[in-house]
Design a protein around this motif. Structure first.
Motif, PDB file in Angstrom:
ATOM      1  N   ASN A  74       0.818  -1.218   0.000  1.00 57.09           N
ATOM      2  CA  ASN A  74       0.000   0.000   0.000  1.00 57.09           C
ATOM      3  C   ASN A  74       0.848   1.263   0.000  1.00 57.09           C
ATOM      4  O   ASN A  74       0.504   2.244   0.646  1.00 57.09           O
ATOM      5  N   PHE A  75       1.954   1.237  -0.721  1.00 58.35           N
ATOM      6  CA  PHE A  75       2.843   2.398  -0.762  1.00 58.35           C
ATOM      7  C   PHE A  75       2.665   3.068  -2.115  1.00 58.35           C
ATOM      8  O   PHE A  75       2.937   2.477  -3.144  1.00 58.35           O
ATOM      9  N   SER A  76       2.206   4.309  -2.133  1.00 57.59           N
ATOM     10  CA  SER A  76       2.077   4.981  -3.425  1.00 57.59           C
ATOM     11  C   SER A  76       2.097   6.487  -3.293  1.00 57.59           C
ATOM     12  O   SER A  76       1.729   7.053  -2.270  1.00 57.59           O
ATOM     13  N   ALA A  77       2.561   7.144  -4.361  1.00 55.80           N
ATOM     14  CA  ALA A  77       2.545   8.599  -4.450  1.00 55.80           C
ATOM     15  C   ALA A  77       1.990   8.938  -5.826  1.00 55.80           C
ATOM     16  O   ALA A  77       2.191   8.180  -6.781  1.00 55.80           O
ATOM     17  N   PRO A  81      -4.625  15.320 -11.981  1.00 61.11           N
ATOM     18  CA  PRO A  81      -6.078  15.232 -11.756  1.00 61.11           C
ATOM     19  C   PRO A  81      -6.558  13.834 -11.347  1.00 61.11           C
ATOM     20  O   PRO A  81      -7.563  13.700 -10.666  1.00 61.11           O
ATOM     21  N   LYS A  82      -5.845  12.793 -11.785  1.00 52.15           N
ATOM     22  CA  LYS A  82      -6.293  11.425 -11.447  1.00 52.15           C
ATOM     23  C   LYS A  82      -5.481  10.831 -10.297  1.00 52.15           C
ATOM     24  O   LYS A  82      -5.175   9.641 -10.295  1.00 52.15           O
ATOM     25  N   ASN A  83      -5.100  11.650  -9.338  1.00 51.96           N
ATOM     26  CA  ASN A  83      -4.232  11.146  -8.263  1.00 51.96           C
ATOM     27  C   ASN A  83      -4.939  10.207  -7.293  1.00 51.96           C
ATOM     28  O   ASN A  83      -4.307   9.606  -6.439  1.00 51.96           O
ATOM     29  N   GLY A  84      -6.256  10.116  -7.414  1.00 49.63           N
ATOM     30  CA  GLY A  84      -6.992   9.176  -6.573  1.00 49.63           C
ATOM     31  C   GLY A  84      -6.838   9.442  -5.089  1.00 49.63           C
ATOM     32  O   GLY A  84      -7.004   8.549  -4.260  1.00 49.63           O
ATOM     33  N   GLY A  85      -6.529  10.688  -4.733  1.00 43.87           N
ATOM     34  CA  GLY A  85      -6.422  11.027  -3.312  1.00 43.87           C
ATOM     35  C   GLY A  85      -5.058  10.751  -2.700  1.00 43.87           C
ATOM     36  O   GLY A  85      -4.825  11.064  -1.535  1.00 43.87           O
ATOM     37  N   ALA A  86      -4.150  10.159  -3.486  1.00 41.99           N
ATOM     38  CA  ALA A  86      -2.810   9.895  -2.941  1.00 41.99           C
ATOM     39  C   ALA A  86      -2.027  11.204  -2.866  1.00 41.99           C
ATOM     40  O   ALA A  86      -2.282  12.134  -3.626  1.00 41.99           O
ATOM     41  N   SER A  87      -1.080  11.287  -1.949  1.00 41.16           N
ATOM     42  CA  SER A  87      -0.297  12.518  -1.862  1.00 41.16           C
ATOM     43  C   SER A  87       0.914  12.431  -2.782  1.00 41.16           C
ATOM     44  O   SER A  87       1.276  11.362  -3.266  1.00 41.16           O
ATOM     45  N   LYS A 195      -0.829  19.662 -15.372  1.00 45.44           N
ATOM     46  CA  LYS A 195      -2.145  18.993 -15.328  1.00 45.44           C
ATOM     47  C   LYS A 195      -2.071  17.555 -15.866  1.00 45.44           C
ATOM     48  O   LYS A 195      -3.062  16.990 -16.318  1.00 45.44           O
ATOM     49  N   LYS A 196      -0.876  16.993 -15.884  1.00 47.64           N
ATOM     50  CA  LYS A 196      -0.711  15.611 -16.330  1.00 47.64           C
ATOM     51  C   LYS A 196      -0.683  14.706 -15.097  1.00 47.64           C
ATOM     52  O   LYS A 196      -0.561  15.177 -13.971  1.00 47.64           O
ATOM     53  N   ASN A 197      -0.775  13.404 -15.356  1.00 51.76           N
ATOM     54  CA  ASN A 197      -0.847  12.446 -14.257  1.00 51.76           C
ATOM     55  C   ASN A 197       0.437  11.647 -14.099  1.00 51.76           C
ATOM     56  O   ASN A 197       1.139  11.399 -15.078  1.00 51.76           O
ATOM     57  N   GLY A 198       0.665  11.240 -12.889  1.00 51.47           N
ATOM     58  CA  GLY A 198       1.787  10.355 -12.664  1.00 51.47           C
ATOM     59  C   GLY A 198       1.594   9.613 -11.369  1.00 51.47           C
ATOM     60  O   GLY A 198       0.973  10.129 -10.434  1.00 51.47           O
TER      61      GLY A 198
END
Ligand SMILES: *[C@@H]1O[C@H](CO)[C@@H](O)[C@H](O)[C@H]1NC(C)=O
Ligand SMILES: *[C@@H]1O[C@H](CO)[C@@H](O)[C@H](O)[C@H]1NC(C)=O
Ligand SMILES: *[C@@H]1O[C@H](CO)[C@@H](O)[C@H](O)[C@H]1NC(C)=O
Length: 220
Positions: A74-77, A81-87, A195-198
């Motif tokens: 469960n480790f993610s950054a 816009p599509k960060n899904g709430g992750a920091s 405004k891109k995702n990663g």
């Protein structure tokens, strides 16, 4: 949970075996403490780390004591816009204790596995550090780190390899007897104003980061 870890370990093992050059098999057999001589005693997850909570990290020792595998669940950054709430930054730190009467180890190499997806304009960075601390939390000699910076576009599972900084004298290895090893893992994703995702996370097939530390033992 345990079958999940087993599958993950098999995947890690297969990836690592594929990455090991043939010549390595010609090296002299390492000196290892006998089976049953080494026991993992403690695993504390530092609550300072936002990237993990108790239960999110686990550690296993190879049956021949040659390596230690740390799994960060469960480790993610993520950023965009599509960060899904992750920091944008995840950090996890664990302290591992073990007993190995008469033996001490250095970390001879580390392999690290995860997954990165970043679009053009996004950067990601990964850092893992390890060091020894005594039972009062004070630093001992010996440490190492793995770092990687990635510029998008990039999408892949990745495997990082780093040789450790093995102690030059027996005395400094033996000083680590009964020490604890502290391992931290951090990931940062920065999309700036694009405004891109990663995102950075565990392997594409699961949500865990894996780190395999090869141990080189000395009798003390
Ligand atoms: C993973 O972490 C997120 C955010 O901290 C939390 O909401 C979620 O329940 C966790 N999932 C698991 C499987 O622990
Ligand atoms: C990403 O890295 C590149 C090269 O180091 C840099 O020019 C760029 O400003 C960075 N972008 C972000 C969003 O940090
Ligand atoms: C661990 O060390 C052994 C012996 O030096 C070597 O064959 C193997 O490739 C190493 N494994 C990793 C994961 O570095």
């Amino acid at each position: 949970m345990s079958s999940f870890i087993l599958v993950l370990l098999c995947t890690l093992y297969a990836t690592l075996v594929a990455a090991i050059p043939q010549a390595v098999t010609l090296a002299a057999a390492p000196v290892l403490p006998p089976k049953g001589k080494v026991t993992l005693t403690t695993l504390d997850v530092d609550l300072e780390g936002s990237g993990c909570r108790p239960g999110d990290a686990s550690v296993m020792l190879a049956s021949d004591n040659s390596a230690m595998t740390v799994i960060f669940d469960n480790f993610s950054a993520a950023d965009g816009p599509k960060n899904g709430g992750a920091s944008t930054r995840a950090f996890c730190r664990v302290n591992i204790g073990m007993t190995s009467p008469g033996w001490a180890f250095d970390i001879s190499s580390a392999d690290f596995r995860g997954y990165v997806y970043i679009e053009k304009g996004v950067n990601a960075s990964l850092v893992s550090r390890w060091k020894w601390i005594d039972k009062n939390g004070l630093d001992l000699k010996g440490k190492g780190n793995i770092q990687k910076k990635i510029t998008g576009p990039f999408e892949d599972d990745f495997l990082l390899h780093k040789d450790g900084e093995v102690s030059d004298t027996e005395a400094s290895v033996c000083q680590k007897k009964d020490a604890r090893i502290r391992i931290s893992l951090s990931a940062t994703v920065d999309s700036g104003t694009s405004k891109k995702n990663g995102y950075v996370q565990g392997g594409s097939a699961d949500a865990a980061f894996g780190e395999i530390l090869n141990l080189s033992w000395k009798k003390c």
